[in-house]
Design an enzyme around this catalytic site. Sequence first.
Site, PDB file in Angstrom:
ATOM      1  N   HIS A   1      31.080  42.061  47.397  1.00  0.00           N
ATOM      2  CA  HIS A   1      30.003  41.863  46.415  1.00  0.00           C
ATOM      3  C   HIS A   1      28.740  42.656  46.771  1.00  0.00           C
ATOM      4  O   HIS A   1      27.805  42.075  47.325  1.00  0.00           O
ATOM      5  CB  HIS A   1      29.598  40.383  46.397  1.00  0.00           C
ATOM      6  CG  HIS A   1      30.600  39.469  45.800  1.00  0.00           C
ATOM      7  ND1 HIS A   1      30.537  39.057  44.489  1.00  0.00           N
ATOM      8  CD2 HIS A   1      31.671  38.855  46.339  1.00  0.00           C
ATOM      9  CE1 HIS A   1      31.538  38.228  44.245  1.00  0.00           C
ATOM     10  NE2 HIS A   1      32.237  38.086  45.350  1.00  0.00           N
TER      11      HIS A   1
ATOM     12  N   ARG B   1      45.234  37.312  45.786  1.00  0.00           N
ATOM     13  CA  ARG B   1      44.050  36.454  45.591  1.00  0.00           C
ATOM     14  C   ARG B   1      43.783  35.640  46.856  1.00  0.00           C
ATOM     15  O   ARG B   1      44.693  35.328  47.605  1.00  0.00           O
ATOM     16  CB  ARG B   1      44.275  35.472  44.434  1.00  0.00           C
ATOM     17  CG  ARG B   1      44.386  36.127  43.086  1.00  0.00           C
ATOM     18  CD  ARG B   1      44.521  35.075  41.996  1.00  0.00           C
ATOM     19  NE  ARG B   1      43.331  34.224  41.925  1.00  0.00           N
ATOM     20  CZ  ARG B   1      43.283  33.053  41.284  1.00  0.00           C
ATOM     21  NH1 ARG B   1      44.358  32.586  40.700  1.00  0.00           N
ATOM     22  NH2 ARG B   1      42.166  32.362  41.261  1.00  0.00           N
TER      23      ARG B   1
ATOM     24  N   CYS C   1      35.454  41.715  43.071  1.00  0.00           N
ATOM     25  CA  CYS C   1      36.131  40.487  43.498  1.00  0.00           C
ATOM     26  C   CYS C   1      37.002  39.899  42.377  1.00  0.00           C
ATOM     27  O   CYS C   1      38.062  40.436  42.100  1.00  0.00           O
ATOM     28  CB  CYS C   1      35.093  39.501  44.025  1.00  0.00           C
ATOM     29  SG  CYS C   1      35.795  38.315  45.161  1.00  0.00           S
TER      30      CYS C   1
ATOM     31  N   GLU D   1      26.375  43.395  44.903  1.00  0.00           N
ATOM     32  CA  GLU D   1      25.241  42.840  44.138  1.00  0.00           C
ATOM     33  C   GLU D   1      24.565  41.669  44.860  1.00  0.00           C
ATOM     34  O   GLU D   1      23.489  41.248  44.472  1.00  0.00           O
ATOM     35  CB  GLU D   1      25.699  42.433  42.725  1.00  0.00           C
ATOM     36  CG  GLU D   1      26.440  41.115  42.598  1.00  0.00           C
ATOM     37  CD  GLU D   1      27.880  41.153  43.126  1.00  0.00           C
ATOM     38  OE1 GLU D   1      28.337  42.195  43.627  1.00  0.00           O
ATOM     39  OE2 GLU D   1      28.549  40.097  43.028  1.00  0.00           O
TER      40      GLU D   1
ATOM     41  N   ILE E   1      33.613  36.872  49.570  1.00  0.00           N
ATOM     42  CA  ILE E   1      33.587  35.437  49.246  1.00  0.00           C
ATOM     43  C   ILE E   1      34.930  35.055  48.622  1.00  0.00           C
ATOM     44  O   ILE E   1      35.247  35.477  47.518  1.00  0.00           O
ATOM     45  CB  ILE E   1      32.431  35.108  48.282  1.00  0.00           C
ATOM     46  CG1 ILE E   1      31.099  35.528  48.922  1.00  0.00           C
ATOM     47  CG2 ILE E   1      32.420  33.613  47.953  1.00  0.00           C
ATOM     48  CD1 ILE E   1      29.918  35.427  48.012  1.00  0.00           C
ATOM     49  N   ARG E   2      35.683  34.294  49.341  1.00  0.00           N
ATOM     50  CA  ARG E   2      37.043  33.920  48.886  1.00  0.00           C
ATOM     51  C   ARG E   2      37.699  35.145  48.221  1.00  0.00           C
ATOM     52  O   ARG E   2      38.196  35.080  47.095  1.00  0.00           O
ATOM     53  CB  ARG E   2      36.972  32.721  47.933  1.00  0.00           C
ATOM     54  CG  ARG E   2      38.194  31.828  48.024  1.00  0.00           C
ATOM     55  CD  ARG E   2      37.874  30.402  47.646  1.00  0.00           C
ATOM     56  NE  ARG E   2      37.164  30.339  46.384  1.00  0.00           N
ATOM     57  CZ  ARG E   2      37.743  30.249  45.196  1.00  0.00           C
ATOM     58  NH1 ARG E   2      39.049  30.200  45.093  1.00  0.00           N
ATOM     59  NH2 ARG E   2      37.012  30.196  44.106  1.00  0.00           N
TER      60      ARG E   2
ATOM     61  N   GLY F   1      33.571  35.721  40.607  1.00  0.00           N
ATOM     62  CA  GLY F   1      33.522  34.357  40.080  1.00  0.00           C
ATOM     63  C   GLY F   1      34.901  33.756  40.229  1.00  0.00           C
ATOM     64  O   GLY F   1      35.493  33.809  41.310  1.00  0.00           O
ATOM     65  N   GLU F   2      35.445  33.279  39.147  1.00  0.00           N
ATOM     66  CA  GLU F   2      36.787  32.680  39.176  1.00  0.00           C
ATOM     67  C   GLU F   2      37.640  33.384  38.125  1.00  0.00           C
ATOM     68  O   GLU F   2      37.425  33.215  36.931  1.00  0.00           O
ATOM     69  CB  GLU F   2      36.654  31.167  38.911  1.00  0.00           C
ATOM     70  CG  GLU F   2      37.937  30.404  39.051  1.00  0.00           C
ATOM     71  CD  GLU F   2      38.611  30.615  40.398  1.00  0.00           C
ATOM     72  OE1 GLU F   2      37.938  30.532  41.436  1.00  0.00           O
ATOM     73  OE2 GLU F   2      39.827  30.883  40.405  1.00  0.00           O
ATOM     74  N   SER F   3      38.605  34.163  38.605  1.00  0.00           N
ATOM     75  CA  SER F   3      39.362  35.010  37.681  1.00  0.00           C
ATOM     76  C   SER F   3      40.174  34.207  36.665  1.00  0.00           C
ATOM     77  O   SER F   3      40.299  34.602  35.503  1.00  0.00           O
ATOM     78  CB  SER F   3      40.271  35.956  38.463  1.00  0.00           C
ATOM     79  OG  SER F   3      41.087  35.236  39.353  1.00  0.00           O
TER      80      SER F   3
HETATM   81  N1  GLN Z   1      38.911  33.666  44.608  1.00  0.00           N
HETATM   82  C1  GLN Z   1      38.386  34.045  43.340  1.00  0.00           C
HETATM   83  C2  GLN Z   1      39.534  34.262  42.338  1.00  0.00           C
HETATM   84  O1  GLN Z   1      40.648  34.235  42.680  1.00  0.00           O
HETATM   85  C3  GLN Z   1      37.536  35.301  43.448  1.00  0.00           C
HETATM   86  C4  GLN Z   1      36.314  35.030  44.295  1.00  0.00           C
HETATM   87  C5  GLN Z   1      35.138  35.888  43.963  1.00  0.00           C
HETATM   88  O2  GLN Z   1      35.055  36.527  42.922  1.00  0.00           O
HETATM   89  N2  GLN Z   1      34.156  35.870  44.840  1.00  0.00           N
HETATM   90  O3  GLN Z   1      39.265  34.477  41.201  1.00  0.00           O
END
Ligand code: GLN
Length: 223
Positions: free
Chosen positions: A206, A141, A114, A208, A170-171, A82-84
Amino acid sequence: KRLVRIVYKVHKVCKVHKVTCFIDFMNFMNLIFFVMKKIGILGFQGAIIEHERQIKAIGHEPVIVKYPEQLEEIDGIILPGGESTTMGKILNRTGLMEPLRGKIQSGLPVWGTCAGMILLAKELVNDSVTHLGVMDIAVRRNAYGSQIDSFATKKVIPAVDSKEIELVFIRAPYITSVKDGVKILCELDGHIVAAEEKNMLVTSFHPELTDNTAFLKYFVSKI
Ligand code: GLN
């Protein structure tokens, strides 16, 4: 034993005739052999339902964790992607940061996918703010670029499975360095993308988001 055999037969017949069996065989087996684990998923943001689906598919019980008390009832916890930064802020605001850190430090099995990997890292090479800061890894990151640079590939991770596993990035972050005591599980193009240290497991990718439950089973085997 007879009961197990009967349930197994019912399950097989249902499968052959494409009938949805009212008893989930895996759940039943886990229940009677007392091996059903309660697996927490940090439940604020990110890929929560995807982990939930895989946990159920292999016959364990998912628990969406939002409150400190819930840490007492779980056997392990997944920190989803997600977004840390957002997750870090919510962890602090809800008062879950300290108890979660304490539980992990006293041995609660944890798997960070991630953003979850970023939450666990002791060092972030391109960010001054760390979060749980419990695992001896340095992490970059967004190491592969922005959202459009997301990609998928396949690889064998010998410690996890002898077959190829699809890896979805993913990113994604990757690990730039590890300290003694951290075991590297997978490298991709010279970058570390999966590792473990004691009760802590991390992946840049990921599992999942695929139909492959090998990584989840590997995590459960450590509980
Ligand atoms: N780029 C996100 C972050 O820095 C992590 C991306 C992800 O969990 N798929 O939190």
